[in-house]
Design a protein around this motif. Sequence first.
Motif: not given
Length: 295
Positions: A175-186
């Motif tokens: 469940r945390s992966f969508p958060v970390t994916t977006y943070l890495s992108l930004t």
Amino acid sequence: MSGARKTSGRSVADEAATRKRGRSLAALGYIQPQTYEELRAVLSSGTVHFPKRLRQVAIFLWQHPSDVALGTIAQVAAQAGVQPSTLVRFAQIFGYAGFSDFQGLFKDHVKGSWPEGRGEQRTEAEPNLHFLHGMVGASQASLGRIESGFDVESFEKMVALLAAADLIYVIGSKRSFPVTTYLSLTLSQQGVRNVLVDNVGSTALDQVGCIGRQDAVLAVSFSPYNSITPDLVAVAHERNARIVTITDSTFSPLIRLSDAWLEVVESDFAGFRSLAASLAVGMALVQGVAARRGT
């Protein structure tokens, strides 16, 4: 005569139960908590070690005080995934005769507070709109919690540690992966070098294989904490990397490994949890790091 013996037997049993509760409290080294805040202080002290089921209860109570305050023992037990007797045992550890008395701490806590989004009480002609309103309410509740109890000192420390790192490893799964994916992108969009540990091909341990003391980890993890994230963070900790964490309770296994951490508790609707607050806090970290670096 038999009645007297029966009464005496009950008295002995009651005294034994009282002594048992007293021994439990003495073992913990705490007096009976009189408020929800006192209970949280005990749970967050790091000195209380529960067996698996009681730990499960503690995590649920920590994250969902309103549900505990407003539900029946059967409802709370079902939501926590335990038997009602487990709730009674938990209450008795803290010196309460049963769950009802213990529940009073939570009722007092939520009185007069801003109501958490309880979208399930709203009815809609269209089932999909009913769910939409429920998720919006859960997101609003999650964001409201951040507004009312944000740890500014920890946030600033996390920004400083991430901004000083040569390379940031962004770690989260399930469940945390969508958060970390977006943070890495930004982070990348802001010119901040980072590695998203995505575990593609089961290569997560290899992806953190070059981490060192000049690097930092931004980890995101939510209960039930059964992902690979704690193992990866442990590797980073062994190699003296700085570690900052977004997680949802003091029971997270990442806390003892972290240099700084923030608590973000997401509300849920119909079994689905919001990610609104986690994304908001994560984006604030990204902006803080970019501003600190002048990128």
